[in-house]
Design a protein around this motif. Sequence first.
Motif, PDB file in Angstrom:
ATOM      1  N   TRP A  84       0.706  -1.332  -0.136  1.00 15.28           N
ATOM      2  CA  TRP A  84       0.006  -0.023   0.120  1.00 15.28           C
ATOM      3  C   TRP A  84       0.926   1.244  -0.111  1.00 15.28           C
ATOM      4  O   TRP A  84       1.997   1.330   0.681  1.00 15.28           O
ATOM      5  CB  TRP A  84      -1.088  -0.005   1.150  1.00 15.28           C
ATOM      6  N   ILE A  85       0.467   2.355  -0.829  1.00 11.30           N
ATOM      7  CA  ILE A  85       1.006   3.716  -0.696  1.00 11.30           C
ATOM      8  C   ILE A  85       0.405   4.540   0.231  1.00 11.30           C
ATOM      9  O   ILE A  85      -0.908   4.984  -0.131  1.00 11.30           O
ATOM     10  CB  ILE A  85       1.008   4.190  -2.107  1.00 11.30           C
ATOM     11  N   TYR A  86       1.095   5.085   1.021  1.00 10.96           N
ATOM     12  CA  TYR A  86       0.546   6.355   1.735  1.00 10.96           C
ATOM     13  C   TYR A  86       0.436   7.412   1.019  1.00 10.96           C
ATOM     14  O   TYR A  86       1.092   8.084   0.336  1.00 10.96           O
ATOM     15  CB  TYR A  86       1.361   6.440   3.009  1.00 10.96           C
ATOM     16  N   GLU A  87      -1.035   8.060   1.242  1.00 12.86           N
ATOM     17  CA  GLU A  87      -1.430   9.005   0.599  1.00 12.86           C
ATOM     18  C   GLU A  87      -1.467  10.511   1.377  1.00 12.86           C
ATOM     19  O   GLU A  87      -0.777  11.435   1.080  1.00 12.86           O
ATOM     20  CB  GLU A  87      -2.746   9.067  -0.140  1.00 12.86           C
ATOM     21  N   GLN A  88      -2.198  10.417   2.270  1.00 15.24           N
ATOM     22  CA  GLN A  88      -2.459  11.510   3.205  1.00 15.24           C
ATOM     23  C   GLN A  88      -3.209  11.039   4.386  1.00 15.24           C
ATOM     24  O   GLN A  88      -3.570  10.253   4.845  1.00 15.24           O
ATOM     25  CB  GLN A  88      -3.370  12.352   2.415  1.00 15.24           C
ATOM     26  N   GLN A  89      -3.196  11.977   5.296  1.00 14.59           N
ATOM     27  CA  GLN A  89      -3.655  11.972   6.705  1.00 14.59           C
ATOM     28  C   GLN A  89      -4.709  13.088   6.928  1.00 14.59           C
ATOM     29  O   GLN A  89      -4.237  14.166   6.691  1.00 14.59           O
ATOM     30  CB  GLN A  89      -2.566  11.966   7.862  1.00 14.59           C
ATOM     31  N   GLU A  90      -5.942  12.548   7.328  1.00  9.20           N
ATOM     32  CA  GLU A  90      -6.855  13.878   7.601  1.00  9.20           C
ATOM     33  C   GLU A  90      -7.320  13.287   8.894  1.00  9.20           C
ATOM     34  O   GLU A  90      -8.179  12.244   9.234  1.00  9.20           O
ATOM     35  CB  GLU A  90      -7.848  13.707   6.632  1.00  9.20           C
TER      36      GLU A  90
END
Length: 128
Positions: A84-90
């Motif tokens: 899996w590729i980390y995209e963002q944190q919200e």
Amino acid sequence: MQKNSLRKWVMWVLLGTALLIILSLLSILNNVGYSNVKQIIRLQTSGPSILRIEHPTEGMERYLTKDQDNPQERLKSRMTREGWIYEQQEGNGYFFTKGNQQAIVTLRKWNHFYVIYSIKAGIVNLEG
């Protein structure tokens, strides 16, 4: 006579304290769940850094990890290991992609010592 009443008073205080401790432990066990307590002990005494625990909601999985050595980076590392590729944190949600799939892992501090990751069931196995 005074000595006898002091002994009774001390005995009642000790009995009350023991009862409060037992009730507190039973309350913790009830809130956490017996199988989750077993997993906490396993996490403390064995090698895995992330363990699966029960989730009250069908179709979701929860994982327990220690709140030390940056659990956010541990999550990112474990997801990367699974492709899996980390995209963002919200907020407390961490967004990952793999091909055309998207996974959202929520991170919640459970108490001073542990963090819980929640993710939709069947997406990835974070245990290990």
